[in-house]
Design a protein around this motif. Structure first.
Motif: not given
Length: 390
Positions: A172-181, A187-202
């Motif tokens: 996982s990865q998160l980007s958070i906007e800070y203002e005055n600390n 802002d952005t969330v990235i989640l990359s998870l391994q899965h079975n080959p037959d899964v419906n990606l949508k």
């Protein structure tokens, strides 16, 4: 974080099935097995995994015997590599060991009374850091805290069968906007998870957003500008040691504060508490967290430096990034007065000679409400606050 400007700050976390995290857990599982039988054992255990193979190497001096191949296979099974179609599984992988006793030259500096487990010098020279801040209830930086919660929730969904097509690897990865600390927006969330080959990606993307991401993100920090990326390449079937080589100690930033705090360079996993890379980092976090909990500062980083074989630190410093409510010099005096940073002091006060370490390699070393995580207690905050006159 010193700047007061508006900025984005990003941290990442990895799942327990990530190749490097597999190695951390195996190394700490070996350590736990020895701590359970020989609390004064000396362990420096490294692991490497690749397709069909796990190699455990290092220096171990102990009065007990543990069956390392069994420990390795059980750990891999618990993580979830249970089928050969993943390219790596606990039943068929080879387990190789290359273990010898701790160097006698090193042992000279850390020898102790085995009967009483005392009189320990630092296991090596080194610099360690502990960090705390007011961004979350756990007094942790928000980006790493949320990134870790995402991968831990993914593991929960997989292990309970609520999302049955997930496999153990992921990030996982998160980007958070800070203002005055102050965190003001995710802002952005990235989640990359391994899965079975037959899964419906949508369907998978929709389910991961609803069952993993949305329940974790604080609603006050989410608006219509939030960007969510699920498996950006589109497919993540090949993973784990089949796709990438794993090594103990390669996720030191993930294991600490997500780059928000400074890192001294030493890894934690596979090391018994005479190694100050581990015990010193835990004690520095303990001190920093109590300083923030006491209201002495809003952010705090404690630095400790050691020389091999010498019990007392050669230097202790405190940085509050301009957020201190009393002079920093006073905070340093209080830290030196009320926190014992000698190896035996840290081991005894934090109760570090117990089999508690595999869970730290799996779920995170800091920020968890777990009674085994003694370094997360704020039991000195009231004393510090009183001494500071606040």
């Amino acid at each position: 974080m010193r700047s007061s400007r508006k900025r984005l700050f990003t941290s990442e976390a990895v799942c327990m099935g990530h190749p490097d995290k597999i190695c951390d857990q195996i190394s700490d599982a070996v350590l736990d097995a020895i701590m359970a039988k020989d609390p004064c054992g000396r362990v420096a255990c490294e692991t490497m995994v690749k397709t069909g193979m796990a190699i455990v190497a290092g220096e171990i001096t102990t009065s007990c015997y543990v069956e390392i191949p069994d420990i390795v296979r059980q750990t891999i099974k618990e993580i979830g590599y249970t089928h050969a179609d993943m390219g790596f599984d606990y039943e068929t992988c080879a387990v190789l060991t290359a273990i010898q006793r701790q160097s006698e030259d090193i042992a000279l500096g850390v020898n102790e009374n085995k009967k009483k487990c005392k009189d320990i010098g630092a296991g090596d020279q080194g610099i360690v850091f502990g960090y705390a801040c007011h961004e979350t209830p756990e007094l942790m930086p928000m980006p790493i805290m949320l990134a870790r919660k995402l991968v831990n929730r993914a593991a929960e969904m997989r292990q309970t069968g609520k999302i049955p097509y997930l496999r153990p690897d992921g990030k996982s990865q998160l980007s958070i906007e800070y203002e005055n600390n102050i965190p003001v927006r995710i802002d952005t969330v990235i989640l990359s998870l391994q899965h079975n080959p037959d899964v419906n990606l949508k369907k998978m993307k929709e389910e991961l957003i609803e069952k993993i991401i949305r329940p974790i993100l604080p609603k006050a920090l989410v608006n219509s500008d939030l960007k969510i990326m699920i498996n950006p390449t589109g497919r993540f079937v090949l993973g784990g040691p089949y796709a990438d080589c794993g090594l103990t100690g390669r996720k030191v930033v993930v294991d600490t504060y997500g780059s928000m705090g400074t890192h001294g360079g030493g890894a934690f996993s596979g090391k018994d508490p005479t190694k100050v890379d581990r015990s010193g980092s835990y004690a520095a976090r303990y001190a920093a967290k109590n300083i923030v909990a006491a209201g002495l500062a809003d952010r705090c980083e404690v630095q400790i430096a050691y020389a091999i074989g010498i019990p007392q630190p050669v230097a202790v410093d405190v940085e509050t990034f301009g957020t201190a409510h009393i002079p920093e010099s006073t905070i340093i005096e209080l830290v030196k007065k009320y926190f014992d940073f000698t190896p035996i002091g840290m081991i005894n006060h934090l109760k570090l000679r117990r089999p508690i370490y595999k869970q730290t390699a799996r779920y995170g070393h800091f920020g968890l409400n777990n009674p085994d995580y003694t370094w997360e207690k704020t039991d000195k905050a009231a004393l510090l606050k009183k001494e500071a006159g606040l």
